[in-house]
Design a protein around this motif. Structure first.
Motif, PDB file in Angstrom:
ATOM      1  N   SER B 194       0.836  -1.193   0.000  1.00  0.00           N
ATOM      2  CA  SER B 194       0.000   0.000   0.000  1.00  0.00           C
ATOM      3  C   SER B 194       0.872   1.245   0.000  1.00  0.00           C
ATOM      4  O   SER B 194       1.948   1.254   0.583  1.00  0.00           O
ATOM      5  N   PHE B 195       0.407   2.280  -0.661  1.00  0.00           N
ATOM      6  CA  PHE B 195       1.088   3.582  -0.791  1.00  0.00           C
ATOM      7  C   PHE B 195       2.378   3.502  -1.594  1.00  0.00           C
ATOM      8  O   PHE B 195       3.139   4.453  -1.645  1.00  0.00           O
ATOM      9  N   GLY B 196       2.646   2.388  -2.235  1.00  0.00           N
ATOM     10  CA  GLY B 196       3.834   2.272  -3.057  1.00  0.00           C
ATOM     11  C   GLY B 196       5.043   1.844  -2.247  1.00  0.00           C
ATOM     12  O   GLY B 196       5.170   2.149  -1.066  1.00  0.00           O
ATOM     13  N   HIS B 197       5.919   1.112  -2.899  1.00  0.00           N
ATOM     14  CA  HIS B 197       7.159   0.685  -2.249  1.00  0.00           C
ATOM     15  C   HIS B 197       8.299   1.551  -2.770  1.00  0.00           C
ATOM     16  O   HIS B 197       8.400   1.804  -3.969  1.00  0.00           O
ATOM     17  N   VAL B 198       9.144   1.998  -1.868  1.00  0.00           N
ATOM     18  CA  VAL B 198      10.285   2.835  -2.233  1.00  0.00           C
ATOM     19  C   VAL B 198      11.543   2.202  -1.657  1.00  0.00           C
ATOM     20  O   VAL B 198      11.514   1.651  -0.553  1.00  0.00           O
ATOM     21  N   GLU B 199      12.629   2.261  -2.407  1.00  0.00           N
ATOM     22  CA  GLU B 199      13.912   1.768  -1.896  1.00  0.00           C
ATOM     23  C   GLU B 199      15.034   2.634  -2.445  1.00  0.00           C
ATOM     24  O   GLU B 199      14.835   3.418  -3.377  1.00  0.00           O
ATOM     25  N   THR B 200      16.212   2.525  -1.857  1.00  0.00           N
ATOM     26  CA  THR B 200      17.353   3.220  -2.438  1.00  0.00           C
ATOM     27  C   THR B 200      17.808   2.441  -3.667  1.00  0.00           C
ATOM     28  O   THR B 200      17.796   1.218  -3.684  1.00  0.00           O
ATOM     29  N   GLY B 201      18.169   3.179  -4.708  1.00  0.00           N
ATOM     30  CA  GLY B 201      18.563   2.555  -5.964  1.00  0.00           C
ATOM     31  C   GLY B 201      17.907   3.268  -7.130  1.00  0.00           C
ATOM     32  O   GLY B 201      17.201   4.264  -6.954  1.00  0.00           O
ATOM     33  N   TRP B 446      11.495  -3.857   2.774  1.00  0.00           N
ATOM     34  CA  TRP B 446      10.382  -2.945   2.492  1.00  0.00           C
ATOM     35  C   TRP B 446      10.708  -1.529   2.947  1.00  0.00           C
ATOM     36  O   TRP B 446      11.387  -1.321   3.953  1.00  0.00           O
ATOM     37  N   GLY B 447      10.173  -0.552   2.208  1.00  0.00           N
ATOM     38  CA  GLY B 447      10.362   0.849   2.562  1.00  0.00           C
ATOM     39  C   GLY B 447       9.061   1.494   2.976  1.00  0.00           C
ATOM     40  O   GLY B 447       8.007   1.190   2.424  1.00  0.00           O
TER      41      GLY B 447
END
Lengths: 456, 480
Positions: B194-201, B446-447
């Protein structure tokens, strides 16, 4: 301290001119439109904890926002770098970006000329707010509970804004906000107080501190109660939390058009004692006189005598619904929709003491904490009580209780027959999302459902 | 950009600060969204400015300005930070000291393969428009949305102790959701969380998650939920897939172990913590399977960096070991007060926000099972996936979560889909009931890109690696 918007208006005009120049160079045969907003925000914040000031902040930021359309292909860019080369670069990038996109079917065009009356929400003394003035209010708050542990903040915020469009609309305004929000704590309890005004001179640290200290002391010894349904008297902060979620998700025209809102226009969805406005004309209201699209913020009756009457629009949803904007546009609103930023529930005749006196068995709740909506259409939500929860027996406060978790539909809670009293203590209250967004009174509600306690 | 930061620090010291540091931050953000097969918005922003901290006695003063073009502005901002700190003397506390860290002159860049800002816009638009077209084409779907989001941040950090650090941080994210509209309620399914997944990269993460390829089944599940049976109520075994377990960690561990909260510095808004420092090393947080680490160095974690906003190097810190609470999230001032080594966990939301203790990658180390093994060994329980709502009390004890979807498990098999699954519990009791954990193959960093803290609120980016796990006898199916 600048107390006018002249420089920002000039900058907004310059950006519109720059859009025309860069557009003519990059896309000579295209129609290039733009809405340009320039906002200067000056914010001073004094945070305290463990009864001393531990963080002190000053910020002064100018942001230029440009919504640009090239033959109906839109993009939005914002930047805090306001020199001409940076702005030219941002505009060029936006024009190039628009060229790679499909036509935006909901683009309503650049905002046309519209009268925007000044909001009268600006106080020069507040805009000039200095750290010492905030710290003095903190000291008064702390001194009101010398044996207690105080935490919270005092902040002052001034916003100056100018808007210009390629359709020759122009608007400018300024607003201020000052807030004192704090708690006093014992080892086992806390009490809170909140004050918001357009004038920092309205903030009274001693009064707020005394109220918070009294609530903390009164709830120091508490008993846990079994969860279940209770009649409740909700203080303005708890009511504001409910109205915030109803406003953001329910009175939002985009959500309504998409079928995700509870709002059924013309239906009696609330108790007859409930009237809710989006009311930027209230002299207590905080905020600019126009929205992110430059449209004037209008007074909208959302609920009248329990009947849902309207939702708030920006120009995009107004176009879809064949109506006019109510001035509800927010930055990023093309994805989120419009939001009422001056929600106001009308107060009633009963004092908060009268509301308590009318309850045979129930709970008095100061504020809610960490409220989240489980289901947007029914407004089923959960959250906890905080900063003073008390048992009411035979019309009197009969002692403190431990914090409780509720699971309740806000729509049902304010439904017909559930609102048994409306307080006369309406004021700007903290709903937990945008400070200064909600003005509301205390309420007495029937049968509010609690599903757990912090003790388990 | 070291020069404005240096000028600001010098001005703060000249005005009377005992310590000062300054960050010049230039952050570019791009967000694209689509709905029902149409591009909805393309937004770009550039936030650039200078933030200065000055320490005087018991208080920090902080000042920020977006004016990087005027050489004198940096000096004014530094002096203002000190003047602001001095005003705090009206309500003084104990003096603040900073725990020692190695003074560094260094640079760091996020490992990434593909600069997301260099990927052609029409390619990015095609991904989200195509995904929403597919979802909207499923009968019963009313709203189908998808988003891509990217951040590119340069930070130059200078301190009066000699730090000079440049960092270039790249973060990428994607997400989509489909909403089915029933007569009385809505049902929503999201991917990858939910709300989108964000990671470094870089943009490679968007390709890896393949939104268009997952759109059909996401939308079909949303429609199926409208006619699914309600989640059963009672005390049953609860199996959480990894993105929901990540949020469980965030709320009931990550915030509780923030040292500034434990010390009372966030009491008014965010609350405090049920943890007390004299329990460190002895308090039972959960079962033997519970091993939590805060690690700012793991690949792709959303809180992976080279140095925090105080110039402390990224590091891994044990938080819970074998179920016992052993560590905290700290900064230099809070660590000194508590007599602990500084953890390098202080960050601010942009140049104009005062840094505070923020979660790094607070994650649960994997076990040796698998999700399917966990299901096969469960007599009666519910598998829950993808967060829908979250709420926890001000001491981080009583929580209640809602998930988008659930599956009832009987005798080792998923027997039916259930709708509106919820569960509730008390933090240490809940973690004590953890008895199975999936292994490294199902462990994902997970972010959480929308963590609120501070007053007024700052938004933080936090990471939470986790694999699916089982909790015994949890109260599920909370009803009004």
């Amino acid at each position: 301290m600048d107390t006018d918007t002249t420089a920002l208006e000039r900058l907004a005009d310059d950006v519109v001119t720059l859009v025309a120049e860069r557009g003519a160079a990059a896309a000579p045969h295209a129609e290039v439109e733009a809405n340009v907003g320039v906002v200067r925000n000056r914010h001073g914040l004094t945070r305290f904890a463990n009864s001393f000031v531990h963080q002190h902040v000053g910020e002064d930021t100018v942001t230029v926002s440009i919504t640009l359309a090239v033959d109906g292909r839109t993009t939005t860019t914002s930047t805090t770098s306001t020199d001409r080369p940076s702005l030219s670069e941002a505009i060029d990038a936006a024009i190039a970006s628009a060229g790679q996109q499909p036509v935006d079917p909901h683009w309503p065009g650049a905002t046309p000329p519209t009268d925007v009356p000044a909001s009268a929400h600006f106080d020069p003394d507040t805009a000039a707010g200095e750290p010492t003035g905030r710290a003095e209010r903190v000291r008064a708050f702390v001194d009101a509970g010398p044996e207690l542990d105080a935490a919270g903040y005092v902040d002052t915020e001034a916003t100056w804004a100018a808007f210009a469009s390629t359709a020759e609309h122009r608007a400018a305004d300024a607003s201020t906000r000052a807030t004192l929000d704090g708690i006093h704590q014992t080892a086992r309890s806390a009490g809170s107080a909140h004050q918001t005004s357009i004038r920092s001179s309205d903030l009274d640290g001693a009064t707020a501190g005394a109220l918070a200290a009294e609530l903390a002391r009164d709830s120091a010894e508490f008993e846990d109660v079994e969860p279940g349904a209770f009649d409740v008297v909700l203080g303005p902060e708890a009511v504001a939390a409910m109205l915030t979620f109803l406003g953001v998700y329910g009175f939002n025209a985009k959500t309504h058009l998409e079928g995700g809102s509870f709002a059924e226009l013309g239906e009696a969805q609330f108790d007859p004692s409930v009237t809710i406005l989006d009311d930027p004309e209230d002299p207590r209201a905080v905020g600019l006189g126009f929205d992110a699209e430059g449209s004037p913020r209008r007074r909208v009756a959302l609920v009248e005598g329990g009947v849902t009457r309207a939702v708030v629009h920006d120009r995009r949803t107004a176009k879809r619904a064949d109506t006019v904007s109510t001035g509800g546009a927010i930055p990023g609103g093309e994805t989120f929709g419009a939001v009422p930023l001056n929600v106001r529930m009308l107060g009633g005749q009963a004092s908060p003491q009268d509301l308590v006196a009318s309850v045979e068995r129930g709970l008095l709740i100061t504020s809610f904490h960490y409220v989240r909506v489980l289901e947007p259409k029914t407004q089923l939500a959960t959250g906890l009580t905080r900063n003073g929860t008390f048992r009411i027996e035979d019309g009197k406060v009969a002692g403190a209780v431990g914090n409780l978790r509720f699971t309740e539909s806000f729509l049902d809670a304010l439904g017909s027959g559930r609102v048994l009293g409306v307080g006369n203590d309406d004021r700007l209250a903290d709903g937990g999302l945008v400070t200064g967004m909600v003005t509301c009174p205390s309420l007495r509600l029937r049968s509010f459902t609690f599903t757990g306690g912090a003790g388990g | 950009m070291f020069d404005p930061a240096t000028r600001a620090v010098e001005a703060a010291l000249a005005a009377g600060a005992t310590y000062a540091d300054a960050r010049v931050v230039i952050r570019r953000h791009e967000r694209l969204s689509a709905q029902n097969g149409e591009l909805q918005s393309v937004r770009n922003s550039l936030d650039a400015g200078l933030g200065v901290r000055a320490l005087v006695g018991s208080s920090w003063g902080f000042a920020a300005s977006s004016d990087l073009g005027d050489e004198a502005a940096a000096g004014r901002t530094g002096a203002e930070a000190t003047a602001t700190a001095k005003a705090s003397a009206l309500v003084p506390g104990r003096g603040i000291q900073l725990a020692d860290v190695t003074v560094a002159e260094d640079s760091y860049e996020t490992p990434h393969l593909e600069d997301p800002f260099s990927v052609p816009l029409d390619e990015k638009v095609g991904v989200i428009v195509g995904a929403t077209q597919t979802m909207a084409g499923v009968e019963g779907i009313r709203v189908a949305s998808a988003q891509l989001m990217f951040w590119d941040t340069d930070k130059w950090f200078v301190s009066s102790q000699g730090h000079r650090i440049h960092q270039h941080l790249v973060e990428s994210g994607c997400g989509m959701d489909a909403t089915a509209l029933g007569e009385h309620e809505t049902q929503r399914r999201s991917y990858p969380q939910s709300f989108g997944h964000v990671e470094t990269g870089g943009y490679e993460m968007v390709r890896r998650f393949d939104l268009p390829g997952n759109a059909q089944h996401v939308a079909e599940e949303a429609v199926q939920l409208l006619s699914a049976e309600p989640c059963p109520s009672g005390e049953l075994d609860l199996i959480l897939e990894s993105s929901q377990l990540a949020l469980q960690i965030h709320e009931s561990v990550g915030h509780a172990i923030e040292l500034d909260r434990i010390l009372g510095w966030e009491a008014a808004f965010a609350g405090t913590s049920f943890l007390e420092l004299d329990q460190l090393g002895s308090l039972r947080y959960g079962s033997e399977l519970m091993n939590i680490t805060a690690d700012a160095t793991i690949p792709r974690g959303l809180s992976t960096f080279g140095y925090d906003d105080e110039g402390t190097p990224a590091q891994a810190v044990d938080i819970v070991r074998g179920g016992t609470w052993v560590g905290v999230l700290s900064g230099r001032d809070s660590a000194h007060l508590a007599g602990l080594p500084p953890g390098g966990m202080v960050r601010g939301d942009g140049f104009n926000r005062m840094p505070m203790v923020r979660m790094t990658n607070v994650g649960l180390e994997p076990g040796d099972s698998s999700l399917e093994e966990i299901v096969s060994e469960t007599k009666h329980g519910v598998v829950m996936a993808t967060n829908r709502s979250w709420s926890i009390d001000d001491r981080r004890l009583n929580f209640q979560f809602g998930c988008e979807i659930g599956w009832e498990v009987r005798d080792g098999k998923r027997v039916r889909m259930v709708r509106n699954p919820t569960y509730t519990g008390i933090t240490p009791r809940f973690w004590a009931s953890l008895d199975m954990l999936a292994g490294e193959g199902e462990w994902h960093p997970w972010g959480v890109p929308n963590c609120g803290k501070g007053q007024p609120t700052q938004v933080g980016h936090t990471g939470h690696p986790a694999s699916p796990g089982r909790f015994r006898n949890v109260r599920i199916g909370v009803t009004t």
